[in-house]
Scaffold this motif. Structure first.
Motif, short mmCIF file in Angstrom:
data_model
loop_
_atom_site.label_atom_id
_atom_site.label_comp_id
_atom_site.label_asym_id
_atom_site.label_seq_id
_atom_site.Cartn_x
_atom_site.Cartn_y
_atom_site.Cartn_z
N VAL A 174 1.00 -1.31 0.07
CA VAL A 174 -0.10 0.09 0.06
C VAL A 174 0.79 1.17 0.10
N CYS A 184 6.48 -5.21 -5.54
CA CYS A 184 5.54 -3.60 -5.77
C CYS A 184 5.90 -2.99 -6.85
N ALA A 235 -1.30 -5.21 -3.74
CA ALA A 235 -1.81 -4.31 -2.71
C ALA A 235 -1.18 -3.02 -3.34
N SER A 285 -3.47 0.24 -5.00
CA SER A 285 -3.08 1.53 -4.11
C SER A 285 -2.46 2.43 -5.27
#
Length: 276
Positions: free
Chosen positions: A13, A49, A234, A238
């Protein structure tokens, strides 16, 4: 540190939002490592990510990318065989993007070395303070209305140099690039859309660099596979909402409000550095 589902979710996030809010994703990832005690394994989660963020960007910019691909394909067709002429606005966008991407992509060669210097909290604090200043400066200039039709080669190079400066961890890629665009008088909305498309090749290269760093540091682990997926998902979600938010702010508010956040974070980090 043993990564848990909660750690992976929180890291994803933070990474996703911070990538497209002008506050530096790398600085927040470094702070996450400091507060949680994460070691070298953080490089594997950074890679996960980055993949999630890139997927969110591709999804968000899909209409622009499809238009660019369609018009470039049409431009490659001999004039006598074309059913119509390529859209000139799109072709001008392509020329600006190509020019701006050159300095931004070249600067990525220094990224691995720069990441290696970011273990110093005082340096993170200074860079966040500088980032706040970069975000505040465009506030002193009147809002421009340039789009690619009115941008010169030097304008495009200057925007690319903003992206190159944003390569430094602790500075925001989006903040530096959009700040440069505003300083040359670019329309906030048009400038942001060009920046987002420009980020596609930049984040693609960064994903490759992160993969290399994760492999070299032996940060990847099969045991963390599920947690990588959670972090990537995530980050993707986000990041997508982060892009929606920056598009709204570019039109209505601007990014100068984040300068105060960066200065506050810099002060907090410097105090933390003095206490450690």
């Amino acid at each position: 540190m043993d990564w848990s589902l909660a750690h992976s979710l929180l890291f994803g996030v933070i990474s996703g939002f911070a990538e497209f809010l002008p506050v530096s994703a790398e600085a927040h990832q470094i702070l996450f490592g400091v507060f949680t005690g994460a070691g070298s394994e953080i490089a594997g989660f950074r890679l996960a990510c980055r993949v999630g963020v890139l997927l969110a960007l591709l999804l968000s910019c899909r209409p622009q990318l499809q238009r660019i691909r369609r018009e470039r394909r049409l431009a490659s067709v001999p004039p006598k065989r074309r059913k119509r002429q390529p859209d000139q606005q799109t072709m001008r966008d392509v020329r600006v993007l190509k020019t701006a991407c050159v300095p931004a992509l070249l600067s990525l060669a220094a990224y691995p070395w720069l990441m290696g210097q970011m273990s110093r909290l005082w340096l993170v604090a200074i860079l966040l303070a500088v980032n706040g200043l970069i975000l505040y400066i465009p506030r002193l200039r009147r809002v421009g209305n340039k789009d690619s039709r009115h941008m010169s080669v030097l304008d495009a190079v200057f925007q690319g140099l903003g992206g190159a400066v944003g390569t430094v961890p602790g500075l925001s890629r989006l903040g530096c690039t959009t700040g440069a665009a505003q300083l040359i008088g670019a329309d906030p909305q048009a400038g942001l859309e060009l920046v987002l498309v420009m980020f596609v090749p930049i984040l693609t290269v960064l994903t490759g660099i992160d993969a290399y760093l994760a492999i070299v540091s032996s940060a990847l682990s099969i045991g963390y596979l599920l947690l990588y997926v959670v972090a990537a998902a995530a980050a993707a979600i986000s990041a997508y909402f982060g892009i929606v938010l920056v598009r709204f702010l570019a039109v209505h508010e601007g990014f100068s409000v984040f300068s105060y956040y960066c200065w506050g974070a810099a002060m907090l980090i410097f105090i933390l550095y003095l206490m450690i």
